[in-house]
Write a protein that holds these residues in place. Sequence first.
Motif, PDB file in Angstrom:
ATOM      1  N   GLY A  48     -17.018 -17.169  84.065  1.00 47.43           N
ATOM      2  CA  GLY A  48     -16.667 -18.578  84.249  1.00 47.43           C
ATOM      3  C   GLY A  48     -16.267 -18.905  85.676  1.00 47.43           C
ATOM      4  O   GLY A  48     -16.652 -19.939  86.220  1.00 47.43           O
ATOM      5  N   ARG A  49     -15.516 -17.997  86.280  1.00 50.18           N
ATOM      6  CA  ARG A  49     -15.106 -18.218  87.681  1.00 50.18           C
ATOM      7  C   ARG A  49     -16.326 -18.261  88.601  1.00 50.18           C
ATOM      8  O   ARG A  49     -16.410 -19.102  89.496  1.00 50.18           O
ATOM      9  N   VAL A  50     -17.247 -17.348  88.381  1.00 53.72           N
ATOM     10  CA  VAL A  50     -18.462 -17.304  89.200  1.00 53.72           C
ATOM     11  C   VAL A  50     -19.281 -18.576  88.983  1.00 53.72           C
ATOM     12  O   VAL A  50     -19.783 -19.176  89.937  1.00 53.72           O
ATOM     13  N   ALA A  51     -19.391 -18.999  87.728  1.00 56.04           N
ATOM     14  CA  ALA A  51     -20.159 -20.216  87.425  1.00 56.04           C
ATOM     15  C   ALA A  51     -19.562 -21.430  88.133  1.00 56.04           C
ATOM     16  O   ALA A  51     -20.299 -22.241  88.711  1.00 56.04           O
ATOM     17  N   ARG A  52     -18.242 -21.554  88.094  1.00 55.05           N
ATOM     18  CA  ARG A  52     -17.608 -22.699  88.766  1.00 55.05           C
ATOM     19  C   ARG A  52     -17.765 -22.613  90.281  1.00 55.05           C
ATOM     20  O   ARG A  52     -18.037 -23.608  90.945  1.00 55.05           O
ATOM     21  N   LEU A  54     -20.150 -21.189  91.957  1.00 58.11           N
ATOM     22  CA  LEU A  54     -21.544 -21.436  92.342  1.00 58.11           C
ATOM     23  C   LEU A  54     -22.047 -22.787  91.854  1.00 58.11           C
ATOM     24  O   LEU A  54     -23.222 -23.101  92.015  1.00 58.11           O
ATOM     25  N   ASP A  55     -21.162 -23.572  91.249  1.00 63.04           N
ATOM     26  CA  ASP A  55     -21.540 -24.848  90.645  1.00 63.04           C
ATOM     27  C   ASP A  55     -22.715 -24.645  89.685  1.00 63.04           C
ATOM     28  O   ASP A  55     -23.726 -25.353  89.738  1.00 63.04           O
ATOM     29  N   ALA A  56     -22.559 -23.638  88.821  1.00 62.84           N
ATOM     30  CA  ALA A  56     -23.635 -23.264  87.895  1.00 62.84           C
ATOM     31  C   ALA A  56     -23.170 -23.296  86.443  1.00 62.84           C
ATOM     32  O   ALA A  56     -23.712 -22.596  85.602  1.00 62.84           O
ATOM     33  N   THR A  57     -22.149 -24.123  86.153  1.00 61.24           N
ATOM     34  CA  THR A  57     -21.710 -24.234  84.760  1.00 61.24           C
ATOM     35  C   THR A  57     -22.768 -24.972  83.959  1.00 61.24           C
ATOM     36  O   THR A  57     -23.469 -25.842  84.484  1.00 61.24           O
ATOM     37  N   SER A  58     -22.900 -24.596  82.691  1.00 54.02           N
ATOM     38  CA  SER A  58     -23.901 -25.247  81.837  1.00 54.02           C
ATOM     39  C   SER A  58     -23.532 -25.064  80.378  1.00 54.02           C
ATOM     40  O   SER A  58     -22.764 -24.174  80.016  1.00 54.02           O
ATOM     41  N   THR A  59     -24.110 -25.898  79.542  1.00 51.36           N
ATOM     42  CA  THR A  59     -23.936 -25.755  78.098  1.00 51.36           C
ATOM     43  C   THR A  59     -24.536 -24.431  77.633  1.00 51.36           C
ATOM     44  O   THR A  59     -23.964 -23.747  76.786  1.00 51.36           O
ATOM     45  N   PHE A  60     -25.665 -24.068  78.208  1.00 51.63           N
ATOM     46  CA  PHE A  60     -26.292 -22.784  77.878  1.00 51.63           C
ATOM     47  C   PHE A  60     -25.328 -21.632  78.161  1.00 51.63           C
ATOM     48  O   PHE A  60     -25.142 -20.735  77.330  1.00 51.63           O
ATOM     49  N   GLY A  61     -24.692 -21.655  79.329  1.00 50.14           N
ATOM     50  CA  GLY A  61     -23.753 -20.600  79.699  1.00 50.14           C
ATOM     51  C   GLY A  61     -22.563 -20.536  78.757  1.00 50.14           C
ATOM     52  O   GLY A  61     -22.106 -19.448  78.396  1.00 50.14           O
TER      53      GLY A  61
END
Length: 169
Positions: A48-52, A54-61
Amino acid sequence: MNIKFIPSLFTLSNLLLGITSLIFTMEDEYIISASMILLAMILDAMDGRVARRLDATSTFGKELDSLADLVSFGVAPAILVYALELKSFGPAGLIVCIAFALCGAIRLARFNVLNVSDYFIGVPITAAGSLVALIVLIGHRVFIPPMVYPVLMVVLSYLMVSNIKVRKY
């Protein structure tokens, strides 16, 4: 290069460790199995930290994370403790094992449909499953009475589906 897939690699690695934990449990390697669950916890904290970042959060994730968490922190700890101690309790031990995994699934589904950002409702499955793995590791070093395992599993099952508020860190 598209970096949006990187958080999913952390999540899939979490899932891989959960599956590996199950395999080690089948091989009666309980300490390694518990260690895999704790390593999965580290990866779960990172995805989750990496996703935020990299601005890569998603419903899929979010959905993939929940599926990985169910295996790594619901099914793997339940099967680990079943093989280690709960099997000796007969059908009651099996029911406790199944209840832990089912309560974990309910907890994850509820988390996915509620959009509460300040706190968790119920103890997160990651915390419950990791605590179970930690108790298994401690039990390898010091004597833990066998009755502790089913009691712990029942209490954690209840706490996962309870309405208590747990602060996010």
